[in-house]
Write a protein that holds these residues in place. Sequence first.
Motif, PDB file in Angstrom:
ATOM      1  N   ILE A   1       0.835  -1.205   0.000  1.00  0.00           N
ATOM      2  CA  ILE A   1       0.000   0.000   0.000  1.00  0.00           C
ATOM      3  C   ILE A   1       0.870   1.254   0.000  1.00  0.00           C
ATOM      4  O   ILE A   1       0.608   2.217  -0.733  1.00  0.00           O
ATOM      5  CB  ILE A   1      -0.949  -0.009   1.207  1.00  0.00           C
ATOM      6  N   ALA A   2       1.942   1.229   0.805  1.00  0.00           N
ATOM      7  CA  ALA A   2       2.860   2.373   0.838  1.00  0.00           C
ATOM      8  C   ALA A   2       3.507   2.588  -0.519  1.00  0.00           C
ATOM      9  O   ALA A   2       3.688   3.726  -0.966  1.00  0.00           O
ATOM     10  CB  ALA A   2       3.925   2.157   1.912  1.00  0.00           C
ATOM     11  N   GLY A   3       3.856   1.495  -1.215  1.00  0.00           N
ATOM     12  CA  GLY A   3       4.440   1.617  -2.536  1.00  0.00           C
ATOM     13  C   GLY A   3       3.479   2.228  -3.531  1.00  0.00           C
ATOM     14  O   GLY A   3       3.863   3.083  -4.351  1.00  0.00           O
ATOM     15  N   GLY A   4       2.209   1.807  -3.469  1.00  0.00           N
ATOM     16  CA  GLY A   4       1.219   2.392  -4.355  1.00  0.00           C
ATOM     17  C   GLY A   4       0.998   3.870  -4.088  1.00  0.00           C
ATOM     18  O   GLY A   4       0.875   4.669  -5.015  1.00  0.00           O
ATOM     19  N   VAL A   5       0.967   4.240  -2.814  1.00  0.00           N
ATOM     20  CA  VAL A   5       0.797   5.653  -2.448  1.00  0.00           C
ATOM     21  C   VAL A   5       1.998   6.476  -2.913  1.00  0.00           C
ATOM     22  O   VAL A   5       1.846   7.580  -3.450  1.00  0.00           O
ATOM     23  CB  VAL A   5       0.595   5.788  -0.925  1.00  0.00           C
ATOM     24  N   LEU A   6       3.205   5.937  -2.722  1.00  0.00           N
ATOM     25  CA  LEU A   6       4.408   6.637  -3.182  1.00  0.00           C
ATOM     26  C   LEU A   6       4.362   6.844  -4.688  1.00  0.00           C
ATOM     27  O   LEU A   6       4.685   7.928  -5.191  1.00  0.00           O
ATOM     28  CB  LEU A   6       5.645   5.833  -2.795  1.00  0.00           C
ATOM     29  N   ALA A   7       3.943   5.814  -5.423  1.00  0.00           N
ATOM     30  CA  ALA A   7       3.838   5.942  -6.872  1.00  0.00           C
ATOM     31  C   ALA A   7       2.814   7.009  -7.252  1.00  0.00           C
ATOM     32  O   ALA A   7       3.009   7.753  -8.220  1.00  0.00           O
ATOM     33  CB  ALA A   7       3.457   4.596  -7.486  1.00  0.00           C
ATOM     34  N   ALA A   8       1.721   7.092  -6.490  1.00  0.00           N
ATOM     35  CA  ALA A   8       0.704   8.105  -6.774  1.00  0.00           C
ATOM     36  C   ALA A   8       1.285   9.507  -6.654  1.00  0.00           C
ATOM     37  O   ALA A   8       0.990  10.388  -7.471  1.00  0.00           O
ATOM     38  CB  ALA A   8      -0.479   7.941  -5.825  1.00  0.00           C
ATOM     39  N   PHE A   9       2.115   9.725  -5.659  1.00  0.00           N
ATOM     40  CA  PHE A   9       2.740  11.043  -5.497  1.00  0.00           C
ATOM     41  C   PHE A   9       3.728  11.324  -6.624  1.00  0.00           C
ATOM     42  O   PHE A   9       3.810  12.447  -7.125  1.00  0.00           O
ATOM     43  CB  PHE A   9       3.431  11.130  -4.139  1.00  0.00           C
TER      44      PHE A   9
END
Length: 277
Positions: A149-157
Amino acid sequence: MAGRPKARMVRVLSAAAMDTARRGLAVVPMAAGAFAGPWAVMFEIDESVRGVALESNLLMLAAMIGLGGAMQSLLLALGAADLGPVRARWRADAWTIARRLGVDLGLNLTALVLVCLAAVLLGVAAGVAVSMLAPTGDAGSWAALVGAIAGGVLAAFLLARWALATAAAHVEDLGVVEALQRSAELTRGHRLKIAAVQALYLCAWPGLFFAAFYLSEHAAALGVRSAQRFDQASLEAAFTLLGVLAGYESFAKVRLYREVATMEGEVGQARVLEVFA
């Protein structure tokens, strides 16, 4: 010097919700067909033909990506044509539609690959690290989930600068490279808000999946007689909701494009008037 005006995300999201509701009679069936339909076919194949689970899963995943991309492309076109009182620059001929679909699929697949790559890398890294520290129990699995989930959020940013590429491609009739460049221009000064909304959107996907799997795993406790059918129904409902979210995202991108395109000063205003003439 006055700062650049900020996009009002609440207004953008509210308008996108109204667009989705107004076109709900079209969006819901399209979402069910594009996102839940391939998996319903997969369930039937698995029941009738044994030993092809992997092949059917891959085939249906490809079908969902293709159909989902086509659905979003159509909704982007509808949203772009709906920007009244102005009119978007697009033509309803076969070549234009095919070219626009290709650009949309290319942009969406690139973003999907980058998000999945970041989620997998951080998920595996977190899971392995915690498993080494706590080899027993489910700590490693939970760490992998949090890392993903953290990786997906980082990618979103990281991808916020290109969030409006598909909308710009539709409204301004641009190719892939030009759409990416235009999105980078439009999102300047608004990327933090865009990234926050994108992160929430990405978190909704695993949230719906976990809700569906939880319901299917506890079907017996909920008094459901046919657990297998309930399992299929819950997953198909989850995929339909994901499709509706994808449609909402398409309308939101068009609304956000209009919001930020009118904030660029004289040069930007001239371009908007040229595009919507």
